[in-house]
Design an enzyme around this catalytic site. Structure first.
Site, PDB file in Angstrom:
ATOM      1  N   GLU A 172       0.838  -1.197   0.000  1.00  0.00           N
ATOM      2  CA  GLU A 172       0.000   0.000   0.000  1.00  0.00           C
ATOM      3  C   GLU A 172       0.879   1.256   0.000  1.00  0.00           C
ATOM      4  OE1 GLU A 172      -2.402   1.408  -0.850  1.00  0.00           O
ATOM      5  OE2 GLU A 172      -4.004   1.707   0.591  1.00  0.00           O
ATOM      6  N   ASP A 173       0.342   2.319  -0.553  1.00  0.00           N
ATOM      7  CA  ASP A 173       1.111   3.574  -0.588  1.00  0.00           C
ATOM      8  C   ASP A 173       1.194   4.229   0.784  1.00  0.00           C
ATOM      9  OD1 ASP A 173      -1.616   4.215  -0.563  1.00  0.00           O
ATOM     10  OD2 ASP A 173      -1.554   5.467  -2.354  1.00  0.00           O
ATOM     11  N   ASP A 215      -3.406   5.680   6.683  1.00  0.00           N
ATOM     12  CA  ASP A 215      -3.854   6.859   7.413  1.00  0.00           C
ATOM     13  C   ASP A 215      -4.791   6.391   8.536  1.00  0.00           C
ATOM     14  OD1 ASP A 215      -4.500   9.429   8.181  1.00  0.00           O
ATOM     15  OD2 ASP A 215      -5.754   9.865   6.440  1.00  0.00           O
ATOM     16  N   LYS A 234       1.000   7.315   8.531  1.00  0.00           N
ATOM     17  CA  LYS A 234       0.627   8.509   9.297  1.00  0.00           C
ATOM     18  C   LYS A 234      -0.047   8.029  10.572  1.00  0.00           C
ATOM     19  CE  LYS A 234      -1.590  10.968   5.781  1.00  0.00           C
ATOM     20  NZ  LYS A 234      -2.227  12.146   5.153  1.00  0.00           N
ATOM     21  N   PHE A 253      -1.257  16.252   4.158  1.00  0.00           N
ATOM     22  CA  PHE A 253      -1.649  15.651   2.887  1.00  0.00           C
ATOM     23  C   PHE A 253      -0.447  15.651   1.944  1.00  0.00           C
ATOM     24  CE2 PHE A 253      -3.563  14.945  -1.188  1.00  0.00           C
ATOM     25  CZ  PHE A 253      -4.502  13.967  -0.887  1.00  0.00           C
ATOM     26  N   ASP A 311      -1.880  10.619  -5.010  1.00  0.00           N
ATOM     27  CA  ASP A 311      -2.507  11.630  -5.870  1.00  0.00           C
ATOM     28  C   ASP A 311      -3.302  12.654  -5.088  1.00  0.00           C
ATOM     29  OD1 ASP A 311      -4.669   9.746  -5.165  1.00  0.00           O
ATOM     30  OD2 ASP A 311      -5.854  10.924  -6.566  1.00  0.00           O
ATOM     31  N   ARG A 343       0.795  11.558  -9.281  1.00  0.00           N
ATOM     32  CA  ARG A 343       1.261  10.211  -8.943  1.00  0.00           C
ATOM     33  C   ARG A 343       2.668   9.948  -9.490  1.00  0.00           C
ATOM     34  NH1 ARG A 343      -3.133   7.161  -7.009  1.00  0.00           N
ATOM     35  NH2 ARG A 343      -5.156   7.624  -7.936  1.00  0.00           N
TER      36      ARG A 343
HETATM   37  P1  IMP Z   1      -6.972   4.871   5.118  1.00  0.00           P
HETATM   38  O1  IMP Z   1      -8.036   3.889   4.783  1.00  0.00           O
HETATM   39  O2  IMP Z   1      -7.503   6.080   5.837  1.00  0.00           O
HETATM   40  O3  IMP Z   1      -5.782   4.278   5.831  1.00  0.00           O
HETATM   41  O4  IMP Z   1      -6.537   5.527   3.778  1.00  0.00           O
HETATM   42  C1  IMP Z   1      -5.618   5.033   2.929  1.00  0.00           C
HETATM   43  C2  IMP Z   1      -5.849   5.626   1.562  1.00  0.00           C
HETATM   44  O5  IMP Z   1      -6.198   7.020   1.614  1.00  0.00           O
HETATM   45  C3  IMP Z   1      -4.575   5.561   0.778  1.00  0.00           C
HETATM   46  O6  IMP Z   1      -4.542   4.391   0.004  1.00  0.00           O
HETATM   47  C4  IMP Z   1      -4.637   6.788  -0.076  1.00  0.00           C
HETATM   48  O7  IMP Z   1      -5.317   6.483  -1.269  1.00  0.00           O
HETATM   49  C5  IMP Z   1      -5.480   7.765   0.696  1.00  0.00           C
HETATM   50  N1  IMP Z   1      -4.646   8.758   1.413  1.00  0.00           N
HETATM   51  C6  IMP Z   1      -4.478   8.894   2.744  1.00  0.00           C
HETATM   52  N2  IMP Z   1      -3.666   9.905   3.040  1.00  0.00           N
HETATM   53  C7  IMP Z   1      -3.286  10.446   1.866  1.00  0.00           C
HETATM   54  C8  IMP Z   1      -2.408  11.552   1.510  1.00  0.00           C
HETATM   55  O8  IMP Z   1      -1.785  12.239   2.344  1.00  0.00           O
HETATM   56  N3  IMP Z   1      -2.262  11.791   0.172  1.00  0.00           N
HETATM   57  C9  IMP Z   1      -2.899  11.058  -0.781  1.00  0.00           C
HETATM   58  N4  IMP Z   1      -3.710  10.028  -0.487  1.00  0.00           N
HETATM   59  C10 IMP Z   1      -3.901   9.727   0.822  1.00  0.00           C
HETATM   60 MG    MG Z   2      -5.162   4.148  -1.905  1.00  0.00          MG
END
Ligand code: IMP
Ligand code: MG
Length: 177
Positions: free
Chosen positions: A98-99, A102, A130, A151, A158, A164
């Site tokens: 995963e990238d 959060d 994060k 962010f 993206d 990206r």
């Molecule tokens: P989570 O489900 O909240 O952990 O979110 C993960 C997804 O939210 C990632 O795969 C990203 O697509 C998106 N995301 C969360 N933070 C960022 C950010 O700072 N920049 C861009 N995309 C983010």
């Molecule tokens: Mg994502």
């Protein structure tokens, strides 16, 4: 190197990511000694990181991709599969790539989904973490870089599908949002 005009500052450089992927590649291949894991990349954000990472895994590794969109239902997070895996993962070891993590909701539901498809073991590697954003109890097994709750864009990440392709992770300018 020229900064994209919408980038406030660079958080993680191309070189730092390349070096970290060498370390992660070693640790990951030690963990999978004697078996061939499947790296499952979540589209589209994981693509640059997955590509860099697998080049640094000395052992055999397969690749597959999934595209999901997660949304919060009344009591839990639901996940809609936009593109499913191509091959079977029954009794296989999965390295979910995963990238960024959060809230943790995406990887939590995808991890459960992979187990429900019969995976033997699911480990998670994320380029960025994060921790301040976490809302559910889930963590990556390997993390590239821990970053503050801002962010970020680039290296797969993206904002409205753009940025990206940037070869670094940067903080987006307020004026670009
Ligand atoms: P989570 O489900 O909240 O952990 O979110 C993960 C997804 O939210 C990632 O795969 C990203 O697509 C998106 N995301 C969360 N933070 C960022 C950010 O700072 N920049 C861009 N995309 C983010
Ligand atoms: Mg994502």
């Amino acid at each position: 190197m020229e900064l994209h005009p919408d980038v406030e500052r660079v958080l993680v450089s191309d070189e730092q990511i390349a070096n970290r992927c060498k370390e992660l590649g070693k640790e990951i291949s030690e963990y999978y000694k004697g078996e061939v894991p499947i790296a499952v990349g979540l589209l589209k954000g994981s693509v640059p990181f997955l590509a860099q990472l697998v080049k640094n895994v000395p052992g055999d590794i397969e690749m597959d991709f999934m595209d999901v969109s997660s949304y919060s239902g009344t009591e839990s997070t639901e996940v809609k599969i936009i593109k499913d895996l191509e091959g079977s993962i029954r009794d296989r070891s999965i390295l979910l790539v995963e990238d960024i993590i959060d809230t943790g909701k995406t990887i939590k539901v995808v991890k459960e989904l992979l187990y429900s498809k019969g995976a033997k073991d699911v480990k998670i590697v994320a380029l960025l973490d994060k921790p301040e954003g976490r809302k559910v109890d889930v963590d990556a097994d390997w993390v590239g870089f821990v970053i503050p709750d801002e962010f970020v864009i680039g290296y797969g990440l993206d904002y409205n599908q753009r940025y990206r392709n940037l070869p670094y992770v940067g903080v987006i300018k307020k004026s670009a949002i």
